[in-house]
Design an enzyme around this catalytic site. Structure first.
Site, short mmCIF file in Angstrom:
data_model
loop_
_atom_site.label_atom_id
_atom_site.label_comp_id
_atom_site.label_asym_id
_atom_site.label_seq_id
_atom_site.Cartn_x
_atom_site.Cartn_y
_atom_site.Cartn_z
N CYS A 2 26.67 -7.05 0.92
CA CYS A 2 26.86 -7.83 2.14
C CYS A 2 27.63 -6.98 3.15
O CYS A 2 28.54 -6.24 2.80
CB CYS A 2 27.64 -9.12 1.94
SG CYS A 2 26.84 -10.28 0.83
N ARG A 27 23.78 -2.52 3.15
CA ARG A 27 24.69 -3.22 2.24
C ARG A 27 24.11 -4.49 1.64
O ARG A 27 24.67 -5.08 0.72
CB ARG A 27 25.99 -3.57 2.98
CG ARG A 27 26.73 -2.37 3.52
CD ARG A 27 27.98 -2.82 4.22
NE ARG A 27 28.92 -3.39 3.29
CZ ARG A 27 29.85 -2.70 2.65
NH1 ARG A 27 29.96 -1.41 2.84
NH2 ARG A 27 30.68 -3.29 1.81
N TRP A 75 23.51 -9.95 0.57
CA TRP A 75 22.94 -9.62 -0.75
C TRP A 75 23.38 -10.79 -1.63
O TRP A 75 24.55 -10.93 -1.98
CB TRP A 75 23.49 -8.31 -1.27
CG TRP A 75 22.84 -7.83 -2.53
CD1 TRP A 75 21.73 -7.05 -2.63
CD2 TRP A 75 23.26 -8.11 -3.87
NE1 TRP A 75 21.44 -6.82 -3.95
CE2 TRP A 75 22.35 -7.46 -4.74
CE3 TRP A 75 24.30 -8.85 -4.44
CZ2 TRP A 75 22.46 -7.52 -6.13
CZ3 TRP A 75 24.40 -8.91 -5.82
CH2 TRP A 75 23.48 -8.25 -6.64
N ASN A 101 32.15 -11.39 2.69
CA ASN A 101 31.63 -10.43 1.71
C ASN A 101 32.53 -10.52 0.49
O ASN A 101 33.74 -10.31 0.60
CB ASN A 101 31.65 -9.02 2.29
CG ASN A 101 31.33 -7.97 1.24
OD1 ASN A 101 30.64 -8.25 0.26
ND2 ASN A 101 31.82 -6.76 1.42
N GLY A 102 31.94 -10.84 -0.67
CA GLY A 102 32.73 -10.94 -1.89
C GLY A 102 32.28 -12.13 -2.72
O GLY A 102 31.18 -12.66 -2.49
N GLU A 493 19.10 11.38 -13.52
CA GLU A 493 19.16 11.13 -12.08
C GLU A 493 17.76 11.07 -11.46
O GLU A 493 17.48 10.22 -10.62
CB GLU A 493 20.02 12.23 -11.42
CG GLU A 493 20.14 12.18 -9.91
CD GLU A 493 20.69 10.88 -9.35
OE1 GLU A 493 21.18 10.04 -10.11
OE2 GLU A 493 20.58 10.69 -8.13
N LYS A 497 16.25 7.81 -9.54
CA LYS A 497 15.72 7.87 -8.18
C LYS A 497 14.33 7.25 -8.14
O LYS A 497 14.02 6.45 -7.28
CB LYS A 497 15.61 9.31 -7.67
CG LYS A 497 16.82 10.03 -7.18
CD LYS A 497 17.50 9.47 -5.97
CE LYS A 497 18.44 8.38 -6.36
NZ LYS A 497 19.80 8.78 -6.62
N GLU A 500 14.34 3.31 -8.82
CA GLU A 500 14.98 2.39 -7.86
C GLU A 500 14.20 2.26 -6.56
O GLU A 500 14.31 1.24 -5.89
CB GLU A 500 16.44 2.76 -7.60
CG GLU A 500 16.68 3.98 -6.76
CD GLU A 500 18.17 4.24 -6.51
OE1 GLU A 500 18.92 3.30 -6.25
OE2 GLU A 500 18.57 5.43 -6.56
N HIS A 516 13.11 11.49 -31.74
CA HIS A 516 13.82 10.37 -32.35
C HIS A 516 13.38 9.03 -31.78
O HIS A 516 14.10 8.04 -31.90
CB HIS A 516 15.33 10.58 -32.19
CG HIS A 516 15.81 11.86 -32.80
ND1 HIS A 516 15.95 12.02 -34.17
CD2 HIS A 516 16.10 13.06 -32.25
CE1 HIS A 516 16.34 13.26 -34.42
NE2 HIS A 516 16.43 13.91 -33.27
N LYS A 612 23.62 -0.91 -1.12
CA LYS A 612 24.25 0.41 -1.17
C LYS A 612 25.61 0.38 -1.88
O LYS A 612 25.85 1.15 -2.79
CB LYS A 612 24.42 0.93 0.26
CG LYS A 612 25.04 2.31 0.36
CD LYS A 612 24.05 3.37 -0.06
CE LYS A 612 24.62 4.76 0.01
NZ LYS A 612 23.84 5.69 -0.81
#
Ligand code: M6R
Length: 617
Positions: A2, A27, A75, A101-102, A493, A497, A500, A516, A612
């Site tokens: 948010c 955000r 969000w 926000n929170g 990584e 990438k 996502e 394995h 983000k």
């Protein structure tokens, strides 16, 4: 998660605030809204499900004007994305509107206490705050003193995290605020002031900023900023550019970022721009950290153990950091996800040094792990990209990366600069630990790295090759990235990438683990990206590639060894640069993810379900 914005000044707050909100869209982006005071000083609210452009369409139809407005891009945590659940939220009598926000942890309890006198219309936790303030202002006159009293009570009664911007009917050109565990800062302009979740929102207007701390409440007008700390009673007052009172010891900081860094600058997406910015970001970081690092390491006591902790991409950087620190500093390291570390028993030697890595400096789990470590008396070092971020302010020591603002949700240049910071840190710690390291050769490689990265990005054949592979990769549902040594964290990584932003299931694996389990997945529909550069136990990796081919698996080989071309179906040529090769390898992996997602037509910068800064647990 948010983004919130507040503006009061002489300009049209609706337009200034909307543009500021767009710079915070990374955000959160499932709904957005604005509240402002109209000519009669009544509160008006416009909200919309979906991206900010949907809100903008509604605003364009009405074309409102106001000097004071608060904005939110969401969000969702409590209540699905919808017009009703979108912020701002108002009270029953419409005396106030707020954005948040929170997460309000005790919102059910508050709601239960208020339910007889108040009507709730959304499913959010936030709405209870509007009614809470309304209830506590009920018999009071709507004036600053009373509102601050009600805000103080809110801080004392509410559990959870919040950054709040609030406007009140009839109180023209005034925005109230409160903060706990969610970022909020004030941008100081001339006859105008801003409130925002982060500085990128108001960069085109001002670089002068005050970061708010937990338990701080207050208000701003175009000429005045007042901050009050609920626990200590200390204050800060700035009027017409002059600090009148400062028992709170607040600092006005200057943000070194340039506004152009927060714009796409001709690139199709921020992610692509940020990938291309890496040579410059690395150069800035390397040069910017030089003196700081020497001084920092001088002040640090050599620990018997280093505990790295971070989330997502930053965690992957820590895995490379572990290799660097063990190799160049001879210091044992472990890496823990912050979400796990925060609940662990911290069974570490008393002199352990904790290194927290976070691009945003606001990630909730990383912050919580840092606080736990501090509570137990450990020394903490933060590596972060955002000046004044909570993590940077709470750690004992801080090392900034100089990547500039990273807007795309998928982290790219932040990762590279984190890795380089760890490379440099490892050198200085090694020196302190009595290792015989050659400064010149260690660091001259950094400039070679930067040059090689520039060359790679300037070579259109490289880009064309990766685009072709991306087109092919886009037709699969699953993929595996494998590597050893430095290339193992890179495999993680690269996979992160891809998944996502392209929504293709991707896993990163230590190549030695193939036998394995994962090898069971391999058939002609399961492509593998093999990271096969020298020094990463290449002979062993060649064996892994053979095993995949023997099972009809398709392989993309990323290597500096031209003769490996014949081993795979596709080949990406990279250069070799000893311990910095990983920073060359990351480039094609980022590009591969980018072009695949773009080819599939996805919103690369704002992938679904993500945000983000993950400022909630
Ligand atoms: O701001 P931070 O570095 O603390 O963020 C950590 C993760 O949320 C972040 O790296 C995330 O995994 C990115 N979306 C990865 O591209």
């Amino acid at each position: 998660m948010c983004g919130i914005v507040g503006y009061t000044g002489n300009l049209n707050a609706i337009r200034v605030g909307l543009e500021a909100l767009k710079r915070l869209e990374y955000r959160g982006y499932d709904s957005s809204g604005v509240a402002y005071l109209d000519k009669e000083k009544n509160i008006q609210v416009i909200k919309s499900q979906g991206k900010i452009r949907k809100l903008e369409e509604k605003i364009d139809k009405i074309n409102p004007y106001s000097n004071t407005a608060i904005f939110h891009t969401r969000w969702a945590t409590h209540g699905e994305p919808s017009d009703i659940n979108a912020h701002p939220h108002i009270d029953c009598k419409k005396i106030l509107a707020l954005v948040h926000n929170g997460i309000i942890e005790n919102y059910r309890e508050i709601k239960e206490n208020l339910k007889d006198n108040h009507k709730f219309i959304s499913k959010t936790d936030t709405e209870v705050l509007a009614h809470f303030l309304e209830e506590n202002l009920n018999k009071e006159k709507l004036e600053t003193k009373n509102i601050l009293k009600a805000l103080k009570l809110l801080v004392e009664s509410v559990k959870g995290s919040y950054a709040l911007n609030i406007i009140f009917k009839d109180l023209d050109k005034t925005i109230f605020f409160a903060r706990k565990d969610s970022p909020l800062c004030i941008g100081i302009g001339e006859d105008e002031n801003f409130l925002a979740s982060d500085v990128t929102a108001f960069l085109p207007y001002t670089k002068k900023v005050i970061f708010l701390d937990d338990f701080e409440i207050g208000y701003l007008t175009p000429q005045k900023i007042y901050i009050y700390h609920v626990k200590t009673g200390k204050e800060f007052l700035l009027e017409s550019g002059k600090i009148i009172k400062n028992t709170l010891n607040k600092k006005i900081e200057n943000i070194p970022w340039d506004v152009s860094q927060a714009q796409k600058g001709g690139f199709k997406h921020f992610m692509l721009k940020e990938i291309f910015e890496q040579p410059k970001a690395l150069e800035d970081t390397f040069l910017g950290q030089k003196e700081v690092l020497e001084n920092l390491v001088e002040r640090l006591k050599l620990p018997s153990l280093i505990v790295f902790s971070a989330c997502g991409t930053s965690y992957h950087a820590s895995l490379i950091g572990k290799i660097y620190l063990e190799k160049f500093s001879n210091l044992p390291c472990i890496c823990e996800y912050a979400s796990e570390l925060r609940y662990s028993k911290f069974p570490y030697p008393k002199d352990a040094l904790f290194i927290f890595i976070s691009q945003s400096g606001e990630t909730a789990d990383t912050l919580a792990a840092l606080r736990e470590a501090k509570k137990r008396g450990f020394k903490t070092l933060a590596i972060t990209n955002v000046l004044g971020s909570t993590i940077s302010r709470e750690a004992d020591y801080v090392l900034y990366t100089y990547a500039g603002p990273e807007i795309s949700v998928a982290s790219t240049k932040a990762f590279s600069t984190q890795v380089l910071s760890l490379y440099s840190l490892a050198y200085y710690l090694g020196k302190k630990n009595g290792l015989n390291l050659n400064y010149k050769s260690h660091f001259s490689k950094v400039f070679t790295l930067i040059e090689k990265l520039r060359n790679f990005l300037e070579n259109s054949e490289n880009l064309k090759n990766i685009q072709e592979i991306s087109k092919w990769l886009a037709s699969f549902k699953n993929t595996l990235y494998i590597g050893r040594y430095y290339n193992y964290p890179l495999a993680l990584e690269g996979a992160l990438k891809l998944k996502e932003i392209s929504y293709i299931h991707a896993e990163g694996y230590a190549a030695g683990e193939m036998k394995h389990g994962p090898i069971a997945l391999i058939d002609e529909n399961f492509p593998v990206i093999a990271l096969a550069t020298k020094d990463s136990y290449l002979e062993k990796l060649k064996g892994n590639i053979e095993e995949i081919k023997a099972r009809k698996g398709k392989v993309v080989i990323l290597s500096d060894e031209e003769n490996l071309k014949s081993y795979g179906d596709f080949f990406i040529k990279v250069d070799y640069l000893e311990d910095l090769t990983c920073l060359l390898n990351i480039l094609p992996l980022q590009l591969l993810a980018y072009y695949t997602a773009d080819f599939l037509g996805y919103d690369v910068d704002q992938p679904r379900n993500l945000a983000k800064s993950v400022t909630v647990e």
